[in-house]
Scaffold this motif. Structure first.
Motif, PDB file in Angstrom:
ATOM      1  N   ARG A   5    -110.613 -57.434 -72.048  1.00 14.08           N
ATOM      2  CA  ARG A   5    -110.080 -58.391 -71.075  1.00 14.08           C
ATOM      3  C   ARG A   5    -110.981 -59.617 -71.009  1.00 14.08           C
ATOM      4  O   ARG A   5    -110.517 -60.756 -71.008  1.00 14.08           O
ATOM      5  N   SER A  24    -104.246 -47.473 -74.373  1.00  9.15           N
ATOM      6  CA  SER A  24    -103.731 -48.847 -74.332  1.00  9.15           C
ATOM      7  C   SER A  24    -104.857 -49.791 -73.918  1.00  9.15           C
ATOM      8  O   SER A  24    -104.906 -50.257 -72.785  1.00  9.15           O
ATOM      9  N   LYS A  39    -101.229 -64.141 -72.204  1.00  8.03           N
ATOM     10  CA  LYS A  39    -100.431 -65.344 -72.452  1.00  8.03           C
ATOM     11  C   LYS A  39    -100.643 -66.327 -71.311  1.00  8.03           C
ATOM     12  O   LYS A  39    -100.513 -65.970 -70.145  1.00  8.03           O
ATOM     13  N   ARG A  61    -111.438 -51.412 -72.428  1.00  6.10           N
ATOM     14  CA  ARG A  61    -110.397 -52.315 -71.945  1.00  6.10           C
ATOM     15  C   ARG A  61    -111.004 -53.496 -71.194  1.00  6.10           C
ATOM     16  O   ARG A  61    -110.582 -54.636 -71.374  1.00  6.10           O
ATOM     17  N   LYS A 117    -104.341 -61.940 -78.502  1.00  8.01           N
ATOM     18  CA  LYS A 117    -104.334 -60.480 -78.589  1.00  8.01           C
ATOM     19  C   LYS A 117    -105.738 -60.059 -78.980  1.00  8.01           C
ATOM     20  O   LYS A 117    -106.247 -60.488 -80.011  1.00  8.01           O
ATOM     21  N   CYS A 156    -100.975 -67.607 -76.787  1.00  7.06           N
ATOM     22  CA  CYS A 156    -101.065 -66.142 -76.728  1.00  7.06           C
ATOM     23  C   CYS A 156    -102.336 -65.668 -77.425  1.00  7.06           C
ATOM     24  O   CYS A 156    -102.693 -66.169 -78.494  1.00  7.06           O
ATOM     25  N   LEU A 209    -100.279 -64.079 -68.065  1.00  4.14           N
ATOM     26  CA  LEU A 209     -99.490 -62.853 -68.196  1.00  4.14           C
ATOM     27  C   LEU A 209    -100.338 -61.898 -69.017  1.00  4.14           C
ATOM     28  O   LEU A 209    -100.681 -62.196 -70.165  1.00  4.14           O
ATOM     29  N   GLU A 210    -100.667 -60.766 -68.425  1.00  2.37           N
ATOM     30  CA  GLU A 210    -101.572 -59.827 -69.085  1.00  2.37           C
ATOM     31  C   GLU A 210    -100.869 -58.497 -69.292  1.00  2.37           C
ATOM     32  O   GLU A 210    -100.286 -57.946 -68.363  1.00  2.37           O
ATOM     33  N   LYS A 211    -100.919 -58.006 -70.530  1.00  2.00           N
ATOM     34  CA  LYS A 211    -100.332 -56.708 -70.863  1.00  2.00           C
ATOM     35  C   LYS A 211    -101.375 -55.907 -71.629  1.00  2.00           C
ATOM     36  O   LYS A 211    -102.208 -56.473 -72.341  1.00  2.00           O
ATOM     37  N   PHE A 212    -101.285 -54.601 -71.483  1.00  2.00           N
ATOM     38  CA  PHE A 212    -102.160 -53.712 -72.250  1.00  2.00           C
ATOM     39  C   PHE A 212    -101.282 -52.930 -73.205  1.00  2.00           C
ATOM     40  O   PHE A 212    -100.346 -52.252 -72.789  1.00  2.00           O
ATOM     41  N   VAL A 213    -101.576 -53.042 -74.480  1.00  2.00           N
ATOM     42  CA  VAL A 213    -100.762 -52.386 -75.497  1.00  2.00           C
ATOM     43  C   VAL A 213    -101.628 -51.440 -76.321  1.00  2.00           C
ATOM     44  O   VAL A 213    -102.855 -51.525 -76.299  1.00  2.00           O
TER      45      VAL A 213
END
Length: 136
Positions: free
Chosen positions: A72, A46, A52, A68, A61, A59, A28-32
């Motif tokens: 990654r 972001s 995760k 970005r 971060k 997890c 599960l990949e998110k950009f914050v």
């Protein structure tokens, strides 16, 4: 614009992920939004990667670089390292070291400070008793 990560490094990471059994579908990949030093660019974009691994719940971060794509790559590499450490049993030692550092940096309790000051006073009185009477 070229990728910040070389194709050889990407291939090595994919090999490592395959060896550990990590699939892209399990991530599960998110950009914050980032935070901390780095100026306005970090705070506006972001580029901080939250990764995760769903089967294990690990997890990561990552906000080491301003790019970005680089974050990654680094997050995936860190995930591989952590899962490898868990499989080899080294993760416990790492978490214990982190916890020890946290305890060392924790502010001292009021009682501990009072005890320290009392000890210093006792030593000071002991030293003052050693002075010769004519040295004042």
């Amino acid at each position: 614009m070229s990728s910040p990560v070389s194709p050889e490094k990407i291939a090595a990471l994919e090999q490592s992920m395959a060896t550990l059994g990590i699939r892209e579908e399990d991530l599960l990949e998110k950009f914050v939004r980032g935070s901390g030093s780095g100026g306005q660019k970090i705070n506006k974009t972001s580029n901080c990667v939250f990764l995760k691994h769903l089967p294990t719940g690990v997890c990561i971060k990552c906000q080491i670089d301003r790019s970005r794509e680089m974050n990654r790559f680094l997050a995936r590499r860190e995930l591989c390292d952590q899962l490898d450490a868990i499989r080899q049993g080294k993760a416990i030692a790492k978490t214990q070291a982190i916890e020890k550092l946290r305890r060392q940096k924790r502010p001292r309790s009021q009682r501990s400070k009072q005890r320290s000051v009392a000890d210093k006073r006792a030593i000071s009185q002991k030293k003052s008793m050693r002075r010769s009477p004519g040295s004042d």
